[in-house]
Structures are given as C-alpha cells and as structure tokens.
Design an enzyme around this catalytic site. Structure first.
Site, short mmCIF file in Angstrom:
data_model
loop_
_atom_site.label_atom_id
_atom_site.label_comp_id
_atom_site.label_asym_id
_atom_site.label_seq_id
_atom_site.Cartn_x
_atom_site.Cartn_y
_atom_site.Cartn_z
N ASP A 53 29.99 -0.23 -0.26
CA ASP A 53 30.83 -0.67 0.85
C ASP A 53 31.98 0.29 1.09
O ASP A 53 32.22 1.22 0.31
CB ASP A 53 31.39 -2.06 0.56
N TYR A 111 27.56 -0.55 -12.42
CA TYR A 111 28.86 -0.45 -11.76
C TYR A 111 29.98 -0.53 -12.80
O TYR A 111 29.83 -1.15 -13.86
CB TYR A 111 29.06 -1.59 -10.76
#
Length: 257
Positions: A53, A111
């Site tokens: 994002d 992540y």
C-alpha cells in the site's frame, strides 16, 4: 525469456506498488516498468509477489517479466536501476523458468513492522518507523500474538476494502521483540489480507500498553469482527521483507525456503 528481479524501494513517495491508471498517482510498478521498457527498448510488464500500500516499503520484492531483448542479468540490473528514481533499486536479476510466477510460485511472504517506542517523536527515520509514545510491553505483545498462529479466519484483521474471496490464511510465524527503543513485529504467512499486518499490530499495541489483556487477541480472532479490533497502524513502519520460494526455482538464498 523470463527473468526474476529482487527490488528494494522506499514507499514514502508512492501511492503503493500497483499502477492505478493515468491519474492514480506515482506507483512503484509504473516506475519499474518504465525503466525496464527503456532497457529492453520495448514495452515490459511485471508481476509482483505481493502488492504493498501507499507508504509501505519493500526490502526484497520479487517480480517476473518476459522480454525478447538480449541482455545479461547484470545489464538488466544495472541498466534498470540507473533509470529508476533514487527510492527504487534492483538488487538482483536472474533468468527464471518459463513457468515461474512471482505470485503463485511463492510459498510464503514476510513482513516486518517497526515502532519507535519513546516519549519524543522521531526526527530521523520517520519515513521508515512508526511511533508510539506510550510504553509497550513487547513480551506481552509476543505472548498475545501466538494465538494467531495456524490456519484461521482473519476477518477481524482485514480491511473493509479487502477484495479477497475469503479470509482464511495460514500464519506460520509471528515474533515481537524490543531492540532498544524499537519494538519490532515480524510475521510470516502463506498470504496476507489487505491491511492484515497493520491491523494486527494496531491490536497488539493495545495489549502492549495494558489497555487490553493478552487473551484479547484470541478473542478478536474468534469473533471475526473488524469493528472491535484495534486501529490500523500507520504505513511507514511496515516493510515487505519479501516472499519465499521452493529451492526448485533456483532463486537467491534470501528468497528461498
């Protein structure tokens, strides 16, 4: 011929990985495709392992592309990087099998989320760290996070804009630790939902401050209700470490499981 690239980027100035059309704002994908097309002297389209994002960074995003241009892997790497903005770099390029797919061949994705945990906001590294002034108990956060392990329905941690067909994901590892003033959360799963990591971190922060007990995370998971979970953590603290692939694809060690 098909190639695989490892790409590093600072997502601060981009509207995300994905190219969103002529008026969608700058994207990592558009910049990379323009640079590769210049090197190839022909249009090049890329496919990535996992979209990020706006404001989220990439440590080793993996992409594949096809080209008939005769270039050595080193030429692709250096030539493309020379044509990219300073916030994007190609770390490596290797020939790939014709049936290799950056997204579908991946076995897992990883992540890392980093929070500066002190009273004073950061002046340095504010584009790559989130900030939480309230003291956090990283050990309590780690214990609470273990309730998320395994294959579960993560509806409580998906965004309302998530377009995934279902919310079941296999969370393979999650670790929370304090490193000086920084609290770091590392997560590995077969795949992630939209905002899933940031929503998990936002909920873990409430455990870390003592506002919620450690077993609250398990309650959220079972309840599958996004509206009662914690807020979405800011994007700048999140880095897509990269995907993991089976050894059969002969990719660099950092993306091989």
């Amino acid at each position: 011929m098909r190639y695989a690239l490892g790409v590093e980027y600072d997502g601060s100035e981009f509207q995300g990985w994905q190219q969103l059309g002529e008026h969608g704002g700058p994207s990592v994908q558009a910049s990379l495709q323009a640079a590769l097309s210049s090197v190839a002297d022909a249009p090049v389209q890329v496919v990535c392992a996992g979209r990020t994002d706006a404001g989220v960074h990439g440590e080793c995003q993996v992409v594949h592309f096809d080209s008939d241009a005769h270039r050595e892997p080193r030429g692709w790497m250096l030539g493309t990087t020379a044509r990219l903005p300073p916030s994007i770099a190609v770390r490596w390029c290797v020939p790939a099998a014709a049936d290799f797919h950056a997204r579908f061949s991946a076995r897992a994705r990883r992540y890392r989320y980093r929070l500066l945990n002190r009273q004073i906001r950061p002046a340095l590294y504010r584009q790559t760290l989130s900030w939480e002034r309230r003291p956090l108990d990283a050990d309590a956060m780690h214990v609470a996070a273990q309730a998320l392990l395994g294959e579960n329905d993560f509806s409580a941690f998906r965004s309302v804009q998530c377009q995934a067909l279902h919310a079941r994901r296999n969370l393979q590892a999650i670790h929370v630790q304090r490193i000086g003033e920084v609290v770091e959360v590392q997560v590995q799963a077969n795949a992630f939902l939209h905002h899933m990591v940031r929503n998990i971190v936002g909920s873990l922060i409430l455990v870390g401050t003592g506002e919620q007990p450690a077993d609250w995370i398990a309650t959220l998971l079972a309840g599958r209700d996004r509206t009662v979970a914690g807020p979405t953590a800011p994007p700048q603290g999140l880095v897509f470490i990269g995907p993991l692939y089976p050894a059969e694809w002969h990719l660099p060690a950092e993306v091989t499981q």
